[in-house]
Write an enzyme that holds these catalytic residues in place. Sequence first.
Site, mmCIF file in Angstrom:
data_model
loop_
_atom_site.group_PDB
_atom_site.id
_atom_site.type_symbol
_atom_site.label_atom_id
_atom_site.label_comp_id
_atom_site.label_asym_id
_atom_site.label_seq_id
_atom_site.Cartn_x
_atom_site.Cartn_y
_atom_site.Cartn_z
ATOM 1 N N HIS A 1 0.842 -1.205 0.000
ATOM 2 C CA HIS A 1 0.000 0.000 0.000
ATOM 3 C C HIS A 1 0.875 1.252 0.000
ATOM 4 C CE1 HIS A 1 -2.246 -3.332 1.766
ATOM 5 N NE2 HIS A 1 -3.346 -2.747 1.334
ATOM 6 N N HIS B 1 -4.110 3.080 -3.377
ATOM 7 C CA HIS B 1 -4.257 2.559 -2.014
ATOM 8 C C HIS B 1 -3.494 1.250 -1.825
ATOM 9 C CE1 HIS B 1 -6.110 0.819 1.573
ATOM 10 N NE2 HIS B 1 -6.230 -0.276 0.839
ATOM 11 N N GLU C 1 -18.367 -4.241 24.382
ATOM 12 C CA GLU C 1 -17.521 -5.434 24.498
ATOM 13 C C GLU C 1 -16.315 -5.401 23.564
ATOM 14 O OE1 GLU C 1 -20.796 -5.511 24.106
ATOM 15 O OE2 GLU C 1 -21.609 -6.474 25.896
ATOM 16 N N HIS D 1 -29.282 -16.015 24.588
ATOM 17 C CA HIS D 1 -28.271 -15.945 25.636
ATOM 18 C C HIS D 1 -27.569 -17.280 25.887
ATOM 19 C CE1 HIS D 1 -29.795 -12.000 26.100
ATOM 20 N NE2 HIS D 1 -29.130 -11.751 27.219
HETATM 21 C C1 LIG Z 1 -11.539 -4.720 9.840
HETATM 22 C C2 LIG Z 1 -10.996 -4.556 8.450
HETATM 23 N N1 LIG Z 1 -11.840 -4.589 7.409
HETATM 24 C C3 LIG Z 1 -11.374 -4.492 6.147
HETATM 25 C C4 LIG Z 1 -10.039 -4.355 5.909
HETATM 26 C C5 LIG Z 1 -9.511 -4.316 4.479
HETATM 27 N N2 LIG Z 1 -9.055 -2.945 4.186
HETATM 28 C C6 LIG Z 1 -7.772 -2.618 4.231
HETATM 29 S S1 LIG Z 1 -7.534 -0.976 4.012
HETATM 30 C C7 LIG Z 1 -9.190 -0.702 3.820
HETATM 31 C C8 LIG Z 1 -9.774 0.669 3.642
HETATM 32 C C9 LIG Z 1 -8.847 1.656 3.168
HETATM 33 O O1 LIG Z 1 -9.305 2.939 3.378
HETATM 34 P P1 LIG Z 1 -8.646 3.857 4.461
HETATM 35 O O2 LIG Z 1 -8.843 3.263 5.784
HETATM 36 O O3 LIG Z 1 -9.153 5.220 4.262
HETATM 37 O O4 LIG Z 1 -7.116 3.788 4.123
HETATM 38 P P2 LIG Z 1 -6.364 4.552 2.943
HETATM 39 O O5 LIG Z 1 -7.026 4.191 1.661
HETATM 40 O O6 LIG Z 1 -6.463 5.993 3.235
HETATM 41 O O7 LIG Z 1 -4.974 4.024 3.034
HETATM 42 C C10 LIG Z 1 -9.894 -1.891 3.919
HETATM 43 C C11 LIG Z 1 -11.356 -1.980 3.756
HETATM 44 C C12 LIG Z 1 -9.187 -4.326 7.032
HETATM 45 N N3 LIG Z 1 -7.871 -4.213 6.914
HETATM 46 N N4 LIG Z 1 -9.688 -4.396 8.279
#
Ligand SMILES: Cc1ncc(C[n+]2csc(CCOP(=O)(O)OP(=O)(O)O)c2C)c(N)n1
Length: 612
Positions: free
Chosen positions: A81, A330, A486, A547
């Site tokens: 990334h 990204h 939680e 539950h």
């Molecule tokens: C709990 C979770 N869900 C999904 C992902 C997969 N994932 C990695 S980065 C991302 C989103 C990226 O957007 P952002 O958080 O704005 O990061 P940026 O593009 O700015 O680097 C996702 C959905 C993850 N790492 N963790």
Amino acid sequence: SRHARIKGSGARHLVPRAHRISGNVPCTTMKAHQNVDLDLLFHKAKDRKFVDKETAEKDNMVVNCLRCIAMDCVQEANSGHPGTPMALAPVAYALWARILKYDPIDPQWMNRDRFVLSCGHASTLIYGLIHLAGVRNIMPEQMTSTDELSITLDDLKKFRQHESRCPGHPEYRWTAGVETTTGPLGQGVANSVGMAIASKWYAATYNKEGFEMFNYNVYVIASDGDLQEGVSHEAASLAGHLRLDNLVWIWDNNQITIEGNTAWAISEDVATRFIAYGWNVLRVGDANDVDALTRALEVFKREKQRPTLIVVDSHIAWGAPTKQDTFSAHGAPLGESEVSATKRIYGWPDEKFLVPETVLEHFRGQMAARGGKSREAWKELMEKYRAQYPKEAAQLDLIKAGKLPDDWAKHCKEFAADPKGMATRQSGSICLNYIAEGVPWMLGGSADLSTSCLTTLKFPGADDFMPPMTGWGNYSGRNFHFGIREHAMGSICNGMAVSGLRPFCSTFMVFSDYMKPPVRLSAIMEIPSIWVYTHDSIGVGEDGPTHQPIEHLAMLRSIPGLHTYRPCDANEVLEMYKHITTYKHEPAAVVLSRQPLVTLDRTKYGSAAGPL
Ligand SMILES: Cc1ncc(C[n+]2csc(CCOP(=O)(O)OP(=O)(O)O)c2C)c(N)n1
């Protein structure tokens, strides 16, 4: 636009761009602004540290070096990334070079500021920082630092390879300088609340008049994804409630996620949401403005009573000619030609993994010099503290080494055989109190179920953890009220565990589902969090199927590295608690009953410690 929306929220903490002083404003420009109070501006300038051109150029070199490391790592690995580290390099630089109290020579120093990269996918940013800062490696068992670097240039070249010090996402207990494992979005920010709690707890418990042994801050970089995840909402709400003014989340407001623009999935005013949580909210309109970022971080350090959110507007893959502001930047390499073109735009030679000596000198000359001085001063103070408060100093030594007091089990007593018996949640309560009384840094709470799970610490001195100004408790309290949160409770406990404390938390076993991500991460991180789950099995019949934990035991047992215990009577509960208290790197799930269970006659049956 988002910009207008945030400004329009009516939040008095948000400073519109035009009203901020940015850079060295020449007098002629100042005169042109007739509506500005020139005297005030002049006096403000007196306090400013004007950056000379040479320094500014060196700042820029470090920032560009970090950006190029990110591009090169991802290109070399052919996955990763690149965009977010490129955009956030100036943010990280402002924080690490100018603010963070951290001595790279001793990444285990107890009073170091903590840094969490919650958006773990941007891992090349923290790897670049660790390399440039010269963070030393540590021997994981002895917890002592070595002379070798945590991350060498060769390690950077092996980004994302098997056994690399630079895995895809940052891993705790694998790479020195990484304070917690991140990658599952939302976990890092929630962990940081546990770290900030730990800082407050250490300060309230161990600081004495003239001895401010603990005052560390927790700095977090969070992405859109982090702040969209529900766990961050729970954690932020609790952090505001607990008035954790030692915590700052820097939100990378780049408006890009994987599927595209954030506008596709979110339209609330995040800044206003945080104000409602009781946070102070600041804004830096340009992620490249290192001075403005520094000032915002200074404002955070002066804030009392509220955590801080700094909204930073950034451009993903800043400088990349065709990839900037696109979601394709990204999670994929930019491509060789885009990397070369971007380097040209930065004014950087088209060489891979280039780290000029000037960059190392300039970066370390600030961070290491400042951190080294602070740590040396702390060490001296610690020697005086040790002379005056030997008991407390000895406890801190044990905490740092992950050891227990010699007599930690002295309160434990066996249970007499009893055909009527008692619920294991009841014997669990007694045993937890036996143990916690002997281990002063064992602490925890429940998600509003302490009266059912029976996990309240009741011995003298085990107060409630509350901001002192509430009058309901203090920051040295050992009973936490997590509220019905939680998921965050689990992540916060993990944050406390990576800070050296021995946290436990409880809820009904059926709600262990709500905590699966932090429980799993405690196993991956090899930290000794204790997960107490009561109301096991169909014994909760009257509450009905919602539950009844049916598949939950199998779920817990299926988590690699998690030690799951389901003791059959009071003495097995005791032996189990004694056993798991000695854990250093293993989390434990403790499964307890609501209904009474016979206390077995051990003269007839095998020893309760037998199965362990
Ligand atoms: C709990 C979770 N869900 C999904 C992902 C997969 N994932 C990695 S980065 C991302 C989103 C990226 O957007 P952002 O958080 O704005 O990061 P940026 O593009 O700015 O680097 C996702 C959905 C993850 N790492 N963790």
